[in-house]
Design an enzyme around this catalytic site. Structure first.
Site, PDB file in Angstrom:
ATOM      1  N   THR A  35       0.835  -1.211   0.000  1.00 23.44           N
ATOM      2  CA  THR A  35       0.000   0.000   0.000  1.00 23.44           C
ATOM      3  C   THR A  35       0.868   1.259   0.000  1.00 23.44           C
ATOM      4  OG1 THR A  35      -1.467  -1.323   1.400  1.00 23.44           O
ATOM      5  CG2 THR A  35      -2.093   0.964   1.020  1.00 23.44           C
ATOM      6  N   GLU A  82       9.988   2.297  10.431  1.00 28.10           N
ATOM      7  CA  GLU A  82       8.640   2.875  10.247  1.00 28.10           C
ATOM      8  C   GLU A  82       8.195   3.603  11.515  1.00 28.10           C
ATOM      9  OE1 GLU A  82       6.763  -0.327   7.050  1.00 28.10           O
ATOM     10  OE2 GLU A  82       6.617  -0.743   9.174  1.00 28.10           O
TER      11      GLU A  82
HETATM   12  C1  5RP Z   1       5.985  -3.384   6.579  1.00 32.37           C
HETATM   13  C2  5RP Z   1       4.663  -3.000   7.112  1.00 32.37           C
HETATM   14  C3  5RP Z   1       3.566  -2.794   6.109  1.00 32.37           C
HETATM   15  O1  5RP Z   1       3.224  -1.450   6.109  1.00 32.37           O
HETATM   16  C4  5RP Z   1       2.386  -3.645   6.486  1.00 32.37           C
HETATM   17  O2  5RP Z   1       2.815  -4.997   6.532  1.00 32.37           O
HETATM   18  C5  5RP Z   1       1.251  -3.523   5.463  1.00 32.37           C
HETATM   19  O3  5RP Z   1       1.677  -3.965   4.218  1.00 32.37           O
HETATM   20  P1  5RP Z   1       0.702  -4.038   2.971  1.00 32.37           P
HETATM   21  O4  5RP Z   1       0.326  -2.652   2.626  1.00 32.37           O
HETATM   22  O5  5RP Z   1       1.510  -4.724   1.898  1.00 32.37           O
HETATM   23  O6  5RP Z   1      -0.491  -4.870   3.383  1.00 32.37           O
HETATM   24  O7  5RP Z   1       4.452  -2.827   8.281  1.00 32.37           O
HETATM   25  O8  5RP Z   1       6.907  -3.605   7.608  1.00 32.37           O
END
Ligand code: 5RP
Length: 230
Positions: free
Chosen positions: A32, A107
């Site tokens: 995303t 993050e």
């Molecule tokens: C990576 C993360 C991602 O933001 C989380 O896993 C969501 O990923 P996606 O948008 O592919 O579902 O925390 O460390």
């Protein structure tokens, strides 16, 4: 962006529309966040807005650079204006589990450096209680993994070292650490668990994001977005 998931794309477009000329932007990791990075690059090209981005992983840094978005480490930018990122679970109080992509330590630094931390999800990420679907990823110093696992068991968790899919042995994070996915049957007090895991020696950080999201944008497949705020 024709092949992007429509719900994720709707949330990404809503987030990028909040970005103004001159802003310092935190860029998350995952499918995303990658869509949002692509939408941001399209806006930069179409409107000529100037932004600088702090990436939360090597993956996002490479993607942003390949699209011409200037990137700078978050430590060089100080306070960020807005960050966007995905999540694995979102609770009714907008607490999160993140880290499926093993990028949660950076993050979290980016989220905590931002005036606005915007989380982009679809309906499938909304849960009644954290831990319902996803384990809590814990980033661990490799030499401490057995000790940390024992402490996680004492907290009621079932730790599992994340193994590589196209690599033999453990997944190694961008920081050279290992990831222990820890399943909890029920996380009744996420803030207490956050503090308990963080205080284990050998833990760099973990994927519980408590009280950090300023807004959660829930994209729908029909292109609409529901905005959740506290
Ligand atoms: C990576 C993360 C991602 O933001 C989380 O896993 C969501 O990923 P996606 O948008 O592919 O579902 O925390 O460390």
């Amino acid at each position: 962006m024709t092949n992007a998931d429509p719900a994720k794309l709707a949330a990404a477009k809503n987030a990028v529309a909040r970005i103004s000329d001159g802003m310092k932007i935190g860029m998350g990791t995952g499918s995303t966040a990658s869509i949002a990075i692509r939408v941001l690059a399209e806006r930069i090209n179409a409107e000529g807005i100037k932004v600088v981005g702090a990436p939360s992983s090597f993956a996002s840094e490479r993607l942003a650079r390949s699209l011409g978005i200037p990137t700078v480490p978050v430590s060089a930018l100080g306070q960020l204006d807005l960050s966007f990122d995905g999540a694995d679970e979102v609770s009714p109080s907008l607490d999160l589990i993140k880290g499926r992509g093993a990028a949660h330590t950076r993050e979290k630094i980016i989220a905590c450096s931002s005036s606005e931390f915007i989380v982009l999800v679809d309906d499938s990420k909304l849960v009644e209680r954290l831990g319902e679907k996803s384990p809590v990823p814990v980033e661990v110093l490799p030499m401490a993994v057995e000790f940390v696992n024992e402490q996680l068991r004492k907290l009621g968790g079932r730790p599992e070292l994340r193994m590589g899919k196209s690599k033999d042995g453990p997944v190694v994070s961008d920081q050279g650490m290992w990831i222990v996915d820890t399943h909890f049957d029920s996380i009744i007090d996420p803030a207490a668990l956050d503090r308990s895991i963080k205080s284990i020696p050998g833990v760099l950080d973990h994927g519980l994001f408590i009280g950090m999201a300023t807004a959660v944008l829930v994209g729908k497949s029909n292109g609409t977005v529901k905005v959740l705020t506290k």
